[in-house]
Design a protein around this motif. Structure first.
Motif, PDB file in Angstrom:
ATOM      1  N   GLN A  55      15.125  27.219 -23.839  1.00  0.00           N
ATOM      2  CA  GLN A  55      13.651  27.193 -24.384  1.00  0.00           C
ATOM      3  C   GLN A  55      12.724  28.377 -23.992  1.00  0.00           C
ATOM      4  N   ASP A  59      11.461  31.360 -26.516  1.00  0.00           N
ATOM      5  CA  ASP A  59      10.079  31.658 -26.429  1.00  0.00           C
ATOM      6  C   ASP A  59       9.899  33.132 -26.198  1.00  0.00           C
ATOM      7  N   THR A  95       6.034  20.753 -25.028  1.00  0.00           N
ATOM      8  CA  THR A  95       6.975  22.009 -24.954  1.00  0.00           C
ATOM      9  C   THR A  95       7.680  21.891 -23.677  1.00  0.00           C
TER      10      THR A  95
END
Length: 117
Positions: A55, A59, A95
């Motif tokens: 993740q 990003d 998130t």
């Protein structure tokens, strides 16, 4: 005449196993279950760590390419009501980002919304 089940139950718990052997069997069973549970928890922890790393890389790529992440409705709602801290909390909850990453992301979302007509 006894049922076949009586023979099976009697065969397991009669004097054929000493108390020492019974104790060893119980300890071995508990140890096996503990080892299996430990391996399962380690696998889950490892998967969560890998997912977090992926993740973060995603990003970074999105930031490098200038692609805005989809806005969470809860984050936008808090921003519209002037509640920055709650917006950062909501972003982190959705998130899993660190506090710094969440603050930066919420700042970008807020700046993008101020630029909207």
């Amino acid at each position: 005449m006894p049922t076949p089940d009586a023979y099976v139950a009697h065969g397991w718990f009669d004097e054929s196993m000493s108390p020492f052997e019974t104790t060893l069997l119980v300890i071995a069973t508990i140890g096996s279950l503990a080892a299996a549970a430990g391996a399962w928890f380690q696998e889950r922890r490892s998967t969560a760590t890998q997912l977090t790393a992926i993740q973060r890389r995603l990003d970074l790529v999105m930031n490098h390419l200038g692609i805005a992440a989809p806005e969470e409705a809860e984050v936008v709602h808090h921003l519209e009501n002037g509640r920055m801290i709650e917006a950062v909390r909501a972003y982190r909850k959705h998130t899993g980002a660190s506090l710094l990453e969440a603050k930066q992301a919420v700042d970008r979302i807020a700046a993008g919304r101020h630029g909207d007509p």
